[in-house]
Design an enzyme around this catalytic site. Structure first.
Site, PDB file in Angstrom:
ATOM      1  N   ALA A  75       5.461  -0.377   4.193  1.00  0.00           N
ATOM      2  CA  ALA A  75       5.649  -0.781   2.802  1.00  0.00           C
ATOM      3  C   ALA A  75       4.323  -0.820   2.063  1.00  0.00           C
ATOM      4  O   ALA A  75       3.293  -1.181   2.625  1.00  0.00           O
ATOM      5  CB  ALA A  75       6.321  -2.157   2.734  1.00  0.00           C
ATOM      6  N   SER A  76       4.354  -0.433   0.794  1.00  0.00           N
ATOM      7  CA  SER A  76       3.185  -0.385  -0.075  1.00  0.00           C
ATOM      8  C   SER A  76       2.176   0.607   0.519  1.00  0.00           C
ATOM      9  O   SER A  76       2.507   1.774   0.685  1.00  0.00           O
ATOM     10  CB  SER A  76       2.602  -1.793  -0.257  1.00  0.00           C
ATOM     11  N   MET A  77       0.972   0.178   0.870  1.00  0.00           N
ATOM     12  CA  MET A  77       0.050   1.118   1.500  1.00  0.00           C
ATOM     13  C   MET A  77       0.620   1.605   2.828  1.00  0.00           C
ATOM     14  O   MET A  77       0.376   2.733   3.253  1.00  0.00           O
ATOM     15  CB  MET A  77      -1.314   0.474   1.717  1.00  0.00           C
ATOM     16  N   VAL A  95       8.489   2.763   1.983  1.00  0.00           N
ATOM     17  CA  VAL A  95       8.882   1.692   1.071  1.00  0.00           C
ATOM     18  C   VAL A  95       7.772   1.440   0.050  1.00  0.00           C
ATOM     19  O   VAL A  95       6.704   0.927   0.391  1.00  0.00           O
ATOM     20  CB  VAL A  95       9.198   0.397   1.853  1.00  0.00           C
TER      21      VAL A  95
END
Length: 445
Positions: A245-247, A267
């Site tokens: 998720a994110s990075m 994500v």
């Protein structure tokens, strides 16, 4: 778009506290403990954040020890896990100076990890602690969470989800998303910490790297070796997925080009770190530096003033210095160029991704705009067919995944993730029909 109650006036403290609270459904927090802590924390004051959550974590740790002494496995697990999470969050805001400058950070994180390792040993399924061989004789810590025997998918080996962390998470924190969910559906979930993350950053001081496939490659090698040496684990090496998720979403996409990966869930990831930072920084400052118009000392000076005025900016750049191994903010900016899904020759790295991929976005994020992240990633997956082996999900409401990394909606995010993986891996589950009839209940025994 629906709004939610704010616990802190500043968006950064509010988001990070919600991040902690969001783990309550999976034993990562107790509502009363967290709300009591919120009342003591001063907005944008990292010292009150640290001292309050350190105290909260210590109290939960004492409860865990009491449960252990009385033979209460459930109580011990829950208290150790939330103690770990409080302690992990406590040190999060302390990043002034170089790594190691604040002598509270490392011992607090090590205590969080120790409590976590106690807690997961009281899971219903087994947890295997991993030491993954890495470059230069280094090892990376990891966990392999196995499903309880009663939760195994009938007639098949155990599918595996490789869950990468992100830019500021720890793998112990990641537990409260997919590892706390997937094993009950018959999946094994493997987490690890790579360079620039968690204990590997704070203790070993290994900086992050953009070519994350060079990290997940050794992780997969170790997984294959483990499965070969221990066939009794019945790990399904033909059904391995990757997520983050994110990075971590960016990292998952880097890993997805490995042919051993059979599905990917990215994500709320980004296409390039430079575009992310450009959207967070005043345009003249960002463009002036990137074009060469602003010298290093001018950029560092201007940003230094901004950091004094805004705690979030100070925290973010301090953390990025740690993660990238940079000594100045200008060096941090230069490091961003390598974190992109575009190759040096201008071609797309995502064209090499051949496995089915789900790309998600967060419509209420104050970090990314789905139009420049999710949509771009989706469009660059040119080897995959729209609606067939690549799909897109952009959430808008906070309660259903609208915040970055699906903060506040971990349960729904995990449900969507494993539902999609079931479809890709050919896992068919019978529809459920809840019943309180005595005859039905007895027949299940």
């Amino acid at each position: 778009m629906a709004t939610i109650h704010k616990l802190f006036k500043s968006p950064f403290f509010d988001f990070e506290f919600l991040r902690l609270l969001a783990m309550a459904p999976y034993e990562g927090a107790e509502i009363g403990e967290v709300l009591e802590a919120a009342a003591k924390i001063k907005d944008q004051d990292p010292e009150s954040w640290y001292s309050t959550l350190l105290e909260t974590g210590g109290k939960a740790e004492a409860i865990a020890k009491q449960a252990e002494a009385s033979g209460d496995r459930v109580g011990a697990r829950r208290a150790y896990l939330r103690s770990s999470n409080y302690l992990r969050a406590a040190q999060f805001m302390l990043n002034e100076g170089p790594i190691g400058h604040d002598e509270r950070v490392l011992p607090t994180l090590e205590r969080a990890i120790a409590n976590f390792r106690k807690g997961v040993q009281y899971r219903d399924g087994k947890t295997i602690f991993l030491e993954i061989p890495y470059e230069g004789g280094k090892t990376l810590p990891g966990y392999l969470y196995l499903p309880p025997a009663a939760r195994r998918i009938p007639g098949r080996k155990i599918p595996i989800l490789l869950n990468s962390g992100g830019g500021d998470s720890t793998q112990e924190e990641i537990y409260f998303v997919n590892p706390a969910y997937g094993p009950d559906l018959g999946y094994a979930v493997l987490t690890f910490e790579g360079p620039g993350q968690g204990i590997v950053l704070r203790r070993d001081k290994l900086p992050m790297r953009p070519d994350w496939e060079s990290v997940t490659g050794p992780v997969l090698d170790h997984l294959f070796d483990l499965a070969t040496r221990h066939p009794e684990l019945e790990l399904d090496l033909d059904h391995i997925a990757v997520t983050g998720a994110s990075m971590g979403g960016y990292f998952a996409l880097r890993a997805a080009a490995d042919p051993r990966i059979k599905a990917c869930v990215s994500v709320d990831g980004f296409y390039s770190l430079s575009s992310f930072v450009g959207g967070r920084m005043p345009g003249p400052l960002f463009n002036g530096f990137m074009s060469g118009w602003l010298s290093d000392w001018m950029f560092n000076g201007i940003l230094g003033v901004l950091k004094k005025l805004a705690f979030q900016a100070r925290w973010e750049f301090n953390h990025l210095r740690w993660a990238t191994g940079s000594t100045t903010d200008a060096d941090v900016m230069r490091s961003f160029g390598a974190y992109t899904l575009q190759k040096a020759d201008g071609t797309e790295y995502l064209a090499d991704v051949k496995c089915p991929t789900l790309v998600t976005g967060a419509g209420a994020s104050f970090y990314f705009d789905p139009a420049t992240t999710t949509d771009k990633i989706y469009d660059c997956l040119t080897s995959l067919q729209d609606g067939v082996d690549k799909e897109k999900w952009i959430a808008t409401d906070v309660a259903y995944g609208g915040l970055q990394a699906k903060i506040g909606a971990f349960g729904y995010s995990a449900q969507k993730t494993f539902e999609w993986l079931d479809q890709r891996f050919g896992i068919q589950r019978e529809p459920l029909a809840a019943s309180s009839r005595l005859e039905d209940l007895v027949s299940r025994l």
